[in-house]
Design an enzyme around this catalytic site. Structure first.
Site, short mmCIF file in Angstrom:
data_model
loop_
_atom_site.label_atom_id
_atom_site.label_comp_id
_atom_site.label_asym_id
_atom_site.label_seq_id
_atom_site.Cartn_x
_atom_site.Cartn_y
_atom_site.Cartn_z
N LEU A 41 5.38 56.23 -47.19
CA LEU A 41 6.59 57.00 -47.44
C LEU A 41 7.10 56.82 -48.86
O LEU A 41 8.04 57.48 -49.28
CB LEU A 41 7.67 56.60 -46.43
CG LEU A 41 7.26 56.77 -44.96
CD1 LEU A 41 8.37 56.31 -44.04
CD2 LEU A 41 6.86 58.21 -44.67
N ARG A 42 6.51 55.86 -49.58
CA ARG A 42 6.74 55.65 -51.02
C ARG A 42 8.12 55.09 -51.37
O ARG A 42 8.41 54.92 -52.54
CB ARG A 42 6.49 56.93 -51.81
CG ARG A 42 5.05 57.42 -51.78
CD ARG A 42 4.08 56.35 -52.19
NE ARG A 42 2.75 56.90 -52.52
CZ ARG A 42 1.69 56.15 -52.74
NH1 ARG A 42 1.79 54.83 -52.65
NH2 ARG A 42 0.53 56.70 -53.07
N ASP A 53 -3.44 58.86 -42.68
CA ASP A 53 -3.65 58.10 -43.91
C ASP A 53 -2.91 58.77 -45.07
O ASP A 53 -3.43 58.90 -46.19
CB ASP A 53 -5.13 57.96 -44.22
CG ASP A 53 -5.41 56.84 -45.23
OD1 ASP A 53 -4.53 55.99 -45.43
OD2 ASP A 53 -6.50 56.83 -45.83
#
Length: 428
Positions: free
Chosen positions: A66-67, A308
């Site tokens: 999700l950064r 992924d």
């Protein structure tokens, strides 16, 4: 809100349901799955006509970056949770390789709080196995668990020390924690870019050999035999590795495994003319390896399929292959590529089994009450049109990461509605 979903093909693999029927939702939970309204005291606030559509539990994704925190230049939490809902994903696991790493309870609590404020998909963080993912010092797993972690991982950073991995497994066994490992030897293919084979040699790309996966698996299984720890293996990529997992399961070792959605369809040949969108971790391997993933999914060696999802920005991808950051967007492609795989390997007869790989099977690995339409469970639901095809284009993706090796390709299956806790949160 009371919802009535009518005339859809309801597929709930956990309960062996695959038939045309109706679904009632009340107070955020599944109230009934039925074919005859006689005797059902239910007045809906909204009726959803699902004629010609498929109704399933919301998808459960075992691998989505999700950064946040720290990598907002690649993607924001909101954009990626919006992408999850656009892809029918209502529950997702996020690895700990953020910046800073999820190795402290406060960071995990902050992430879960920000996700709760957004009120979109459910997120389940993995805590870091070692501080900073450096493989040198164990994290406080009990505190991370209390903060909301559902397991522990070193993400893509291989454990450099077998003794440390042994200590990790001993500790995890004591508290029945699940360890998530991506099998890769820390030395073999350390600077590799692509599958070690004729193609990488011809293109002049340094290779990552299959034995980087198999040697790591041998080590993991030996340590499981000694400790009895539960291990989930992430992103299997090779025929030889899958065969080792098959043997380990036959032996009764407490092991589960997943494969990334891109590896079901692509091979190292899809690198083509140094397409940086096809640079992934683990690398795309041979057609024999790809076919082995299909066989592993069909016989249960591989328990689940994951997206992924690894969003990257233009500055990281629009580079020569060897300089590009590995990763591709996947949340919005999880359903279409799973459907495509099912059609190519069994048609409609494989649809229910394929849905299980992105619903009930990952939920079983997580030991969480999701991925099913059980009466009384949270109403996390996906409604999709299996017959509508669409072309993957950067402009059509909700994710902030627009890079995928499937750009320009036509894929089947279109999400029409995603429901979380009984509330429609995405409609197309």
């Amino acid at each position: 809100m009371r919802l009535l979903i009518e005339n859809g093909r309801v597929i709930d693999p956990a309960n062996n349901i695959d038939r045309i029927c109706n679904l009632a939702v009340e107070d955020g939970k599944i109230a009934a799955v039925f074919t005859d309204e006689a005797g059902l005291d239910f007045t809906p606030d909204r009726v959803i006509d699902a004629t010609g559509l498929v109704v399933t539990p919301g998808f459960v994704d075992l691998g989505a970056r999700l950064r946040e925190p720290g990598d907002e230049h690649r993607a924001f939490l909101k954009s990626e949770l919006d992408a999850a809902l656009a892809g029918g994903v209502t529950s997702l696991v996020c690895p700990p390789d953020t910046e800073p790493v999820l190795d402290e309870p406060g960071l995990v609590e902050m992430l879960k709080y920000r996700a709760s404020i957004l009120n979109k998909a459910h997120i389940y963080p993995l805590g870091a196995l070692t501080i900073g993912l450096h493989g040198e010092k164990l994290t406080e797993m009990s505190e991370l668990t209390d903060a909301g972690c559902i397991g522990f991982s070193n993400a893509n950073a291989p454990m450099p020390d077998t003794e440390m991995l042994l200590r990790v497994m001993q500790y995890a066994k004591s508290f029945d924690y699940c360890i998530w490992l991506q099998p890769q030897d820390p030395s073999l293919g350390r600077n590799g870019m692509a599958h070690s084979g004729p193609l990488s040699a011809r293109l002049g790309l340094s290779g990552i050999p299959v034995i980087a996966e198999t040697i790591s698996l041998h080590t993991i299984f030996e340590l499981i035999r000694v400790t009895g720890a539960r291990v989930h293996l992430c992103r299997l990529s090779s025929a030889a590795g899958i065969d080792l997992v098959r043997q380990a399961k036959a032996e009764g070792l407490p092991v589960t495994a997943d494969a990334g959605i891109h590896h079901l369809h692509l091979t190292d040949a899809d690198i083509d003319f140094f397409d940086s969108n096809a640079r992934l971790v683990p690398p795309l391997r041979s057609s024999q390896d790809r076919n082995a993933i299909t066989a592993g999914l069909q016989d249960g060696t591989i328990d689940a399929i994951c997206s992924d999802h690894t969003p990257t920005d233009d500055d990281e991808k629009l580079l020569p292959f060897g300089e590009a950051v590995p990763g591709a967007t996947g949340l919005e492609l999880l359903l279409p590529l799973t459907l495509k795989w099912a059609r190519e390997n069994g048609g409609d007869d494989l649809l229910s089994a394929a849905v299980a790989k992105i619903t009930s099977e990952p939920a079983r690995i997580l030991n969480l009450p999701c991925g099913t339409l059980d009466i009384g469970q949270a109403a996390d639901i996906c409604i999709f049109d299996p017959e509508t095809s669409w072309t993957v284009e950067a402009g059509t993706l909700v994710s902030q990461g627009r890079h995928t090796p499937f750009l320009g390709r036509e894929v089947p299956g279109r999400i029409r509605m995603t429901i979380v806790d009984g509330q429609p949160v995405f409609e197309r």
